[in-house]
Structure formats: structure tokens, C-alpha cells
Design a protein around this motif. Structure first.
Motif, PDB file in Angstrom:
ATOM      1  N   ASN B 114       0.829  -1.204   0.000  1.00  0.00           N
ATOM      2  CA  ASN B 114       0.000   0.000   0.000  1.00  0.00           C
ATOM      3  C   ASN B 114       0.863   1.253   0.000  1.00  0.00           C
ATOM      4  N   PRO B 115       0.786   2.084  -1.053  1.00  0.00           N
ATOM      5  CA  PRO B 115       1.665   3.269  -1.123  1.00  0.00           C
ATOM      6  C   PRO B 115       1.330   4.323  -0.060  1.00  0.00           C
ATOM      7  N   ALA B 116       0.039   4.464   0.263  1.00  0.00           N
ATOM      8  CA  ALA B 116      -0.350   5.494   1.235  1.00  0.00           C
ATOM      9  C   ALA B 116       0.273   5.206   2.599  1.00  0.00           C
ATOM     10  N   LEU B 117       0.296   3.923   2.963  1.00  0.00           N
ATOM     11  CA  LEU B 117       0.854   3.523   4.253  1.00  0.00           C
ATOM     12  C   LEU B 117       2.339   3.902   4.342  1.00  0.00           C
ATOM     13  N   GLY B 118       3.060   3.620   3.230  1.00  0.00           N
ATOM     14  CA  GLY B 118       4.487   3.947   3.197  1.00  0.00           C
ATOM     15  C   GLY B 118       4.706   5.444   3.360  1.00  0.00           C
ATOM     16  N   ALA B 119       3.869   6.235   2.687  1.00  0.00           N
ATOM     17  CA  ALA B 119       4.029   7.686   2.747  1.00  0.00           C
ATOM     18  C   ALA B 119       3.760   8.203   4.159  1.00  0.00           C
ATOM     19  N   LEU B 123       6.408  10.190   6.596  1.00  0.00           N
ATOM     20  CA  LEU B 123       6.190  11.541   7.140  1.00  0.00           C
ATOM     21  C   LEU B 123       6.307  11.531   8.672  1.00  0.00           C
ATOM     22  N   MET B 124       5.715  10.506   9.284  1.00  0.00           N
ATOM     23  CA  MET B 124       5.801  10.422  10.746  1.00  0.00           C
ATOM     24  C   MET B 124       7.255  10.307  11.198  1.00  0.00           C
ATOM     25  N   VAL B 357      12.101   8.549   2.042  1.00  0.00           N
ATOM     26  CA  VAL B 357      11.514   9.694   1.328  1.00  0.00           C
ATOM     27  C   VAL B 357      11.498   9.422  -0.165  1.00  0.00           C
ATOM     28  N   SER B 358      12.609   8.927  -0.702  1.00  0.00           N
ATOM     29  CA  SER B 358      12.653   8.747  -2.161  1.00  0.00           C
ATOM     30  C   SER B 358      11.728   7.606  -2.593  1.00  0.00           C
TER      31      SER B 358
END
Lengths: 96, 893
Positions: B114-119, B123-124, B357-358
């Protein structure tokens, strides 16, 4: 059979160790040693915390050593999923 | 005071050595990947970046203000590593097998890539780590300013010095250069950073050596008698009662969570791991390292309190104590130790975060717009560029924090605040490795909820009003709502802020994670990933590959590999085993390419890259079920085996008992045969000899002849009785004896039996008593057979009675539809071992006055059983002797 029983015991000990460590180092058990008593000029609580810590390190070292031997024996006789996974990893690494 | 030029020179020389080590490490690792750089020792030393300058300087400061509390920060990791078998081993194996690049990658890959989870996790991590980096920069700057302060280090530590941001800036720049040079040589994160790890290991040795050297100097050089040091300790330092409360537990827990969840710790422990042997050694060596680091903290704190003027900053005792006593070499060593611990933290943190981040923020965005049109060279260049830029961004974000917070003390507490922030990853991480039906939505909800509560109750208030949250809110809550006060949410005010925030943030995190996971369904891909992650120790099977079915053209697949992995790697992937000859790629090839991409750009980005060239994708539900079932089957199978073996054992035991019994019966049979032969032989012998005499002496007197004939008759009668008995047993056993059925009063059978035995009793001098009689009992069966039983019992009681005043008592009664008769004697009784045996055939009592065939009791029992009753020996006869009980049910009607 004997070796398998040994492996079983090592596994059980390795699983119990962190829980035993937590009980020894957290209240209420640790409060038993919080009394203002000196041992060779050093407060009892300091001696207790560092002594328990050293004992945990020793126990982990000893278990890790036995685990390595047991693992080694297991490799010779029959292997598990973990070992197969590791080997396939190594294979992939070599292919690179 | 140390001369600034000297300090700068030493620093530069040290940095040059670090560059040299990193450079040599990289070169060596390229020649020999399995060399000493992959040894468990180097691995463990790299994990010790857990001890930052916050440990090196801060532990003593914390000991001065909070007593023994600082130890909890190191006990948590000790427990986690001592328990490597329980959790760490699984985590590290998952990371190794699935080529994980960061903690964000592992969690997002587990929940269906899941890309959203990674993002979110990235950020956290960024928010929690940037202030931590700022703290390191502050420590570096402050330590430099203190050792070079013209009026002496002690004077410097006693007053507020304006931080020299120029120093901080150049340090940050230098750290960026090092991290970029050795941390981002290649985009394949799984190709380990041997150079960086070598340098970090060296720094780990330097900081430990520095702290131990100062500790030894304090204990043996400064104090007159080593043990006397604790005599100077202020009471507050060792106030044990106050230390071991809820805060102690919270600190242990948070530190244990942080040693797994901090991005830099995850990087060195999981991503850089190459074998199980490494973690096995680290399990004890890392706790030992922490032990040694902490060993001299208390002595240094006490020495600082008692020997330095009051008010000199406790956070820098490690540095100021040697300088105050003109131990300049030791002071310089302490400075280098602090320098090492701060720089290594910044380097690894920035590398770990730049990967995150990347891979999880920039790549997903770039994949949407930029990359599709880009050429092969530019994609790789873009990724490398992103990583480098991220490092600069992260380090300078830390610098910015430092610049903004200035001289405020807000940074000092950031270590624990950061721990609590990254501990929010723990529920998703642990749940992901053990709970099959946890979903991505649940993980996102938990992480977001936990993060918001953490920000509100701990992170924002820690700025004391100068950032985002005004002081008024901290004091009175927003809009004056006191129940929303950050440090006492919903009126929960009896806890320390850290414990309070930990309880609320992790509580809400876990609750949301569990509840939302239960309300939502995992996607098929998430199901597959959960099986692969949770059953990582299961033998890998082919069915894993068969779960996902995809179609892609080889040429397009190769184009993707070319662009991200580079031409050399792509050639290796595609040119082997003639894979390039086909037009449509096999599932194996697609999976292999995706796996290689995942090692570079993370699982989520790799999946979105692959899905561009894949035309149709199906996840076989049946295969998925079978895969999930496999582990279950193996477990069920082994349980079944265990059960079978238990059954076998039971059967074997039964067989052994039966065999034993057979032997016993065989011995009894032999005994009986010899007994019977003997019994038959005696009368036969006398019959033969007397008939011989009669035949040979015809002229014998008549009276003599009659006497002999009488003997012959008696002996043949005896023989007949014996044979009758044997016949009886045989008949009873085969179940067809001559059996006359009539309804009769069993008392008459007893009377008949006593009458028959009267002669026998009189000759033996035995009194037969008949105290109690049952009235009105009627049973159906053969009266003579029942009489035979009583004759047997009474005659046995007479024969075996050795008492000087022998008495036999026969009583009977009716009880609840059962007719009960008891035959008791006052003889020697029956030994416990004989109790059941006497009912067996051919067994005789131990002290026979007259020998019988040993069939009486066996026949009697069979007869009574035929009546539907039972014959047994009473458990505890009131008197000495044996008591036999006959019970026969009867009809009242």
C-alpha cells in the motif's frame, strides 16, 4: 530424538528469557531491592540492577551458543522452512 | 581550555580516518562480500548507534536530575534483544527474505504494498527524527564551544552560551557529504552499505572506549578509594522508591519499541542484516555494549555533582570533568566520543530516511507524471538524485529546527518524545507479523490516530508555546476546554506527561488498528503478503508463485528493468536460461523482476512500475487458500502424528499387559497340570497297588479283601470328584452347564450348604454361626448350584481357619432389591496381593490344610455371575479374617 528434545528445551528457554527479564527489572519485583542498604559501599539497588543485567547478558550468550550448536545439528539432519528460505536467499544473492 | 585549532585539527584527522575506513570498507566488501565486514561483531557495533550523543552526554545529565531512571532507556533494548527468539528473529528474517528497504517499506509491503501507508510512515518518521538530528547538531556545537572556551570548560558549562550556528552549519554540510558519498553509491538498498557500517563500527568503539576511560579515571584516579564514591551521592540520585513507578515501565517499553522502530535502528538491524548468525550474536553482545556504556554513568554523575561548582551543566559533565582536572587528553577523547556518537546517528538516520523519502514519497509522485517518458539513464539518475537531495533536506531540516529552537531547552527532551513518536509503528509492525486479517485501512487508521494524539499530547506542547501550539492551550486547553488540556486529556492528570501521552497515543492507535481491521476486508494481495510474512519460517513452495497470474511482454518488462536496475543487471536477469527468446514473460520472471525492483525502490513503487506493463492480473483465490492452508495443514499433520504415536504407545502397553497375563495363565496352567497329575496319581497309585495285592493274593482273608476294596472305592470316588470339578469348570466356561431354572428362596440353599458342611466343621472343631437371615427373597435359577457356591465358601472358611477358636459366620440380608449373603471367618485372612488372584482358576490359598484342585472359587464366581450377581471379597472386614460377599439382584414381585 535426544537432540530434538534438547532443541525443544532451548527454544522454550529462549522464549521465556525476555519475560523473566521483564519481571526481574520492572516493579513491583524491583522494589524489593530499593531498600537503602549498602553492599561494599554501593547501594543495593545499583548492585541489583547491574547484577541482573549482567546475568541476562550471560544467559542470552549461553542460549545463543547452544542455539547455534542445535541449529548446526539440525542442518545436518533435517532442515526447516527458515533454513530453506535462507538458502534460497543465498542462491539469489549468488545469482546477482 | 583546548586550543580551537588543535580541536579542529583532531576532528579533521578523525574524519579523515573515518573516510578512509569507509572507503577501504567499500572496496574490501566489493572484493569479498562475506568478509569480516559481514561479521556479527561489526553488525552489533553498528546497532550501537542507538547510543547517540543523547546517551554519551545526556545519560550523565539524566542521572543527575532523574537518578537511576536513565537505565530504563537501555534495559528496554536489552529485554528486546535477549528475547530475539520471540520477535526480532522473525522480523529480521522477513526483512532479509523480502528484501525490505526500510520500516515504511516493510509495513506497506505487508499490507498489500500500500503506497499510502508507506508515505504516512515516512512523514511520521521525518517529523519524529528531524528534532532528534537537531539535538545531535546542538550537542556537537555545544561540546566544541565548551572545550574551546577561553575561560575554561567549567566556566563555559556554567553559563548560557549563544550557539555558534556557523559551526553547526559546516558540521551539517560535512555530514551530508559523508552520507551521500558512502550511503548513496547505488540505488539498491539491499546491496549493503559496507563502507558506512565500517565507519559506524569504528565510531562505536571510540565512544565506548572514551566513556570507559573517563569512568575508570573517575573511579580509580579521582576518588581516593574506589568504593567511597557512592558516599558522596546525594539522596535524590538513588531515590529508588520514586524511580520505579509507571514512568520506569513506560521508559522500558518505549526504549524497547524504539530499538526496533526508529528508522536508523531498523536500517542497521533489519536492512543491513545478512544472516541469522549476526542477530544471534547481537542478542547478547548488544546488551553487553549497553551494559558497559551505562556502567560508569553513575560514578561520573556523582563525581561531577561533588567536585564541580554547582550550576555547571550536568549534560556536559563527561566533557568538563576531565578538563576541570587538567586531563586534556582525556577531555579530547571525551570530545571525540561525543563527536562519534552524534555523527554516526546523523549519518545513518539521514541515509535511512532518504531511502524512505525517495521510495515512498517522491517515487509514487514521480511515477504518475515524470517517469513514463524518461530514458533509462535519467530514471536511475533521478532516483540517486532524489536520495542525495533527501539527505541534504533531512540534515538541514534538523539544522533548521536547531536554528529555530535556539537556546531553549525544548530539544533536551526530544529523545523520549521521538521514541514515543516512532513507537506508533509498533502495533502495525507486530500485528502485521502475527495477525492474518489485519488490514491496510486498519493500519492507516491506527497510525494516523496515534500520531495525532502523540502530536497533541507530547510533541507540540514540548515547544512550550513557540511553535504551532500557544502556551495558553497547554495551560488551559483549546478555547478554555480544560478536559482537552494536552497534558491531562479527559482529566487524566495523575501521570507524568510522557506516560500520559504513551497511554493515550498507543491506546488509541491499537484500538483503531484492531477495530478498523475487523470492520474491513483485506485485499487479495494483502492476504497473499500476510501469508508470506507471517509464515516466513515455512518451507517455501512453488504454490507461492502460482498465486498471482500475470501477463506481460518480455520486451516491455525488460525496458522497466533497464531503466531502474541499469543495463548490466537487466542483461543478467534476461539473458540467462534463454528467457529472452519468448515473447510473453513467465510468472516467475515477472516476480523476479518485481522483487529486484522492490529491493531498489520499495515494494509499493515496484508494484506500480510492474503493473504498468502487466496487461491482466489475477490472484487465484483457490491457490491463496491452499497456500494459507499449507501451514495449517502442516500443523494439523504434526498434531495428528503426535496423537497417533500416543495411541500406538497405549496399544503397545495394552499388548504388553496381555502378554504378561498370558504368561501368568500359562504358568498357572502348568502348575495346575502338575497338580492334577499329582492328585490323579495318588489315588491311581493306591488303586493300582491294592488291586495288584488283590489279584496276586487270592488266599487273602475276606475281611482284608473287603477293606482293600473299600479303599479302592474311596480313591476312585476321589478321582471322580476331581474329574467332575474339572468338567464343571469347562462347562461353566463354555456356558452350557446343566441348569435347572426354578424360583426358590436362597436361604434354603444356605441351609443345605451348612448341613453338608456340618460333619467337616465338627471334625475341624469349627463353630458355624448363623446370626442374621433375610426373609422373603425369591430368586430364579438352579438351587443346587447356589448351594454348591455356599458349600464352597463355608468349607473354605472351615479349611483355611487356623485360629485356636475357629468361628465361621454366615449372614444374609436384603438391600434395595439385592440379596446379600456374607460368609466370614476369623482365620488369617487374605493378603492384598492375593485378593483378585484367588478367584482365578487353579489358584489355591497359601495355607491349605487340605489340598483341593483350586477350582472352587473360580466355579463359584462363574455360577453367581450366571445368576446376574457378583461374588467378591469384602473390603475391610470388621474382624480379622476373610469375608466373602455374594450379591444377587432379585425381583420384588
Amino acid at each position: 530424538m535426544r537432540r530434538r528434545a534438547d532443541a525443544e528445551r532451548v527454544r522454550a528457554a529462549a522464549t521465556l528469557l525476555p519475560f523473566a527479564a521483564a519481571v526481574l527489572l520492572l516493579p513491583p519485583f524491583v522494589l524489593l531491592f530499593a531498600a537503602p542498604v549498602l553492599v561494599a559501599g554501593i547501594p543495593l539497588i545499583v548492585v541489583y540492577i547491574f547484577g541482573t543485567w549482567a546475568a541476562i547478558v550471560l544467559a542470552t550468550w549461553w542460549l545463543a551458543r547452544i542455539a547455534a550448536i542445535v541449529e548446526h545439528v539440525r542442518d545436518d539432519t533435517h532442515d526447516t522452512g527458515a533454513e530453506a528460505a535462507n538458502r534460497s536467499m543465498a542462491g539469489r544473492g549468488a545469482a546477482r | 581550555m583546548l586550543h580551537p585549532n588543535l580541536v579542529v585539527f583532531v576532528c579533521l584527522a578523525y574524519v579523515a580516518i573515518l573516510f578512509g575506513v569507509a572507503f577501504a570498507g567499500d572496496r574490501r566488501a566489493r572484493r569479498d562480500p562475506a568478509g569480516w565486514l559481514s561479521s556479527p561483531l561489526v553488525y552489533t557495533l553498528s546497532i550501537s548507534i542507538y547510543c547517540t550523543s543523547w546517551t554519551f552526554y545526556g545519560a550523565v545529565g539524566s542521572a543527575v536530575t532523574g537518578g537511576m531512571e536513565f537505565i530504563a532507556i537501555y534495559l528496554g533494548p536489552t529485554i528486546v534483544f535477549a528475547g530475539w527468539w520471540v520477535f526480532l528473529r522473525k522480523l529480521v528474517t522477513v526483512g532479509r527474505v523480502h528484501h525490505t528497504t526500510s520500516i515504511a517499506d516493510l509495513i506497506s509491503a505487508r499490507f498489500g504494498k500500500n503506497p499510502a501507508l508507506g508515505a504516512i510512515i515516512t512523514l511520521m518518521a521525518l517529523v519524529a527524527t528531524a528534532p532528534y538530528i537537531a539535538l545531535q547538531l546542538k550537542a556537537l556545537t555545544a561540546s566544541f564551544q565548551v572545550v574551546t572556551f577561553p575561560e575554561g570548560a567549567v566556566a563555559a558549562a556554567g553559563q548560557q552560551i549563544e550557539p555558534d550556528y556557523a559551526i553547526a552549519f559546516w558540521l551539517a554540510a560535512g555530514l551530508c557529504v559523508f552520507s551521500i558519498m558512502f550511503g548513496v553509491r547505488n540505488i539498491d538498498v539491499n546491496e549493503r552499505h559496507h563502507g558506512v557500517i565500517a565507519a559506524i563500527a569504528l565510531e562505536a568503539v571510540v565512544k565506548l572506549a572514551a566513556l570507559i576511560a573517563i569512568g575508570l579515571w573517575v573511579v580509580f584516579g579521582l576518588a581516593d578509594v574506589p568504593g567511597s564514591l557512592f558516599a558522596d551521592a546525594p539522596v535524590s540520585l538513588l531515590n529508588a522508591e520514586a524511580t520505579f513507578g509507571s514512568r520506569w515501565i513506560a521508559l522500558c517499553f518505549l526504549a524497547g519499541a524504539a530499538v526496533i522502530c526508529l528508522p536508523r535502528q531498523f536500517q542497521v538491524t533489519v536492512v543491513e542484516n545478512s544472516s541469522e548468525g549476526q542477530i544471534r550474536t547481537a542478542s547478547w553482545l548488544f546488551p553487553l555494549y549497553l551494559f558497559l556504556i551505562c556502567l560508569f554513568v553513575l560514578p561520573i554523575a556523582i563525581a561531577g555533582l561533588s567536585r564541580l561548582p554547582a550550576g555547571s551543566g550536568a549534560d556536559l559533565y563527561v566533557l568538563t570533568l576531565p578538563l576541570a582536572f587538567d586531563q586534556n587528553t582525556l577531555g579530547l577523547l571525551a570530545f571525540l566520543g561525543g563527536f562519534s556518537s552524534a555523527t554516526s546517528m546523523v549519518i545513518v538516520s539521514s541515509i535511512a530516511l532518504s531511502t524512505m523519502v525517495s521510495n515512498h514519497v517522491v517515487m509514487p509522485l514521480a511515477l504518475r507524471s515524470l517517469l513514463p517518458a524518461a530514458s533509462a539513464q535519467s530514471v536511475r539518475g533521478f532516483i540517486l538524485g532524489t536520495r542525495r537531495a533527501s539527505i541534504v533536506f533531512i540534515v538541514f531540516l534538523g539544522f533548521l529546527y536547531f536554528r529555530l529552537s535556539g537556546t531553549s531547552d525544548a530539544l533536551a527532551a526530544i529523545g523520549l518524545i521521538s521514541f514515543c513518536g516512532v513507537a506508533q509503528f509498533l502495533p502495525s509492525l507486530v500485528g502485521g507479523l502475527y495477525w492474518r486479517t489485519a488490514t491496510a485501512v486498519g493500519a492507516i487508521a491506527g497510525l494516523a490516530g496515534g500520531f495525532l494524539v502523540w502530536s497533541y499530547t507530547l510533541f507540540l506542547p514540548s515547544f512550550e508555546g513557540f511553535f504551532l501550539m500557544p502556551a495558553a492551550i497547554i495551560e488551559n486547553g483549546p478555547f478554555g476546554w480544560t478536559w482537552l488540556k494536552p497534558y491531562a486529556l479527559f482529566g487524566l492528570d495523575q501521570f507524568d506527561p510522557l506516560v500520559h501521552a504513551t497511554l493515550w497515543s498507543l491506546g488509541i492507535n491499537v484500538a483503531l488498528f484492531v477495530v478498523v481491521s475487523m470492520l474491513t476486508e483485506p485485499t487479495p494481495l494483502a492476504r497473499l503478503q500476510s501469508t508470506l510474512f507471517i509464515d516466513v519460517f515455512r518451507r517455501q513452495t512453488e504454490s507461492e508463485l502460482r498465486v498471482i497470474r500475470r501477463t506481460a511482454r518480455v520486451s516491455e518488462l525488460r525496458q522497466v528493468a533497464d531503466r531502474v536496475l541499469g543495463p548490466a543487471a537487466a542483461v543478467q536477469l534476461f539473458e540467462s536460461d534463454g528467457k529472452n527468446r519468448t515473447v510473453i514473460a513467465s510468472d516467475e520472471l515477472i516476480s523476479e523482476v518485481e522483487q529486484r525492483l522492490a529491493a531498489n525502490v520499495g515494494a509499493a513503487s515496484a508494484r506500480s512500475l510492474i503493473s504498468r506493463v502487466v496487461t491482466n492480473e489475477t490472484i487465484g483465490v483457490e491457490e491463496l487458500k491452499r497456500l494459507a492452508g499449507e501451514a495449517e495443514q502442516i500443523r494439523a499433520y504434526s498434531a495428528e502424528l503426535e496423537q497417533k504415536s500416543h495411541q500406538m504407545e497405549a496399544t503397545a502397553a495394552k499388548l504388553a499387559r496381555a502378554n504378561e497375563r498370558l504368561r501368568e495363565v500359562d504358568i498357572q496352567k502348568d502348575e495346575f497340570l502338575s497338580q492334577v497329575s499329582h492328585e490323579v496319581r495318588t489315588p491311581m497309585a493306591s488303586i493300582r497297588s491294592f488291586s495288584d495285592i488283590l489279584l496276586n493274593n487270592r488266599d487273602m482273608e475276606e475281611s482284608e479283601k473287603l477293606r482293600f476294596l473299600g479303599i479302592i472305592q474311596i480313591e476312585s470316588l476321589r478321582l471322580t470328584r476331581l474329574l467332575d470339578g474339572i468338567l464343571d469348570v469347562h462347562q461353566m466356561e463354555s456356558g452350557q452347564p446343566a441348569w435347572e431354572t426354578e424360583v426358590f428362596d436362597p436361604e434354603t440353599a444356605i441351609d443345605q450348604a451348612i448341613e453338608s458342611c456340618e460333619a467337616l466343621a465338627r471334625t475341624a472343631g469349627v463353630t458355624v454361626k448363623r446370626p442374621r437371615r433375610a426373609r422373603g427373597a425369591k430368586i430364579a435359577g438352579d438351587r443346587d448350584r447356589l448351594a454348591q457356591v455356599f458349600i464352597n465358601l463355608v468349607s473354605n472358611a472351615v479349611k483355611y481357619n487356623t485360629d485356636p477358636k475357629p468361628v465361621v459366620t454366615v449372614s444374609s440380608s436384603l438391600r434395595k432389591g439385592v440379596y446379600e449373603a456374607r460368609v466370614a471367618d476369623n482365620g488369617p485372612g487374605i493378603r492384598p496381593t492375593e485378593r483378585e488372584r484367588i478367584f482365578l482358576k487353579f489358584v489355591r490359598g497359601p495355607m491349605p490344610r487340605r489340598s483341593g484342585a483350586g477350582l472352587g472359587l473360580a466355579i463359584s464366581r462363574q455360577i453367581i455371575e450366571r445368576f446376574g450377581g457378583d461374588l467378591s471379597l469384602a473390603d475391610s472386614p470388621a474382624l480379622r479374617g476373610a469375608e466373602f460377599v455374594v450379591r444377587i439382584p432379585f425381583d420384588d414381585a
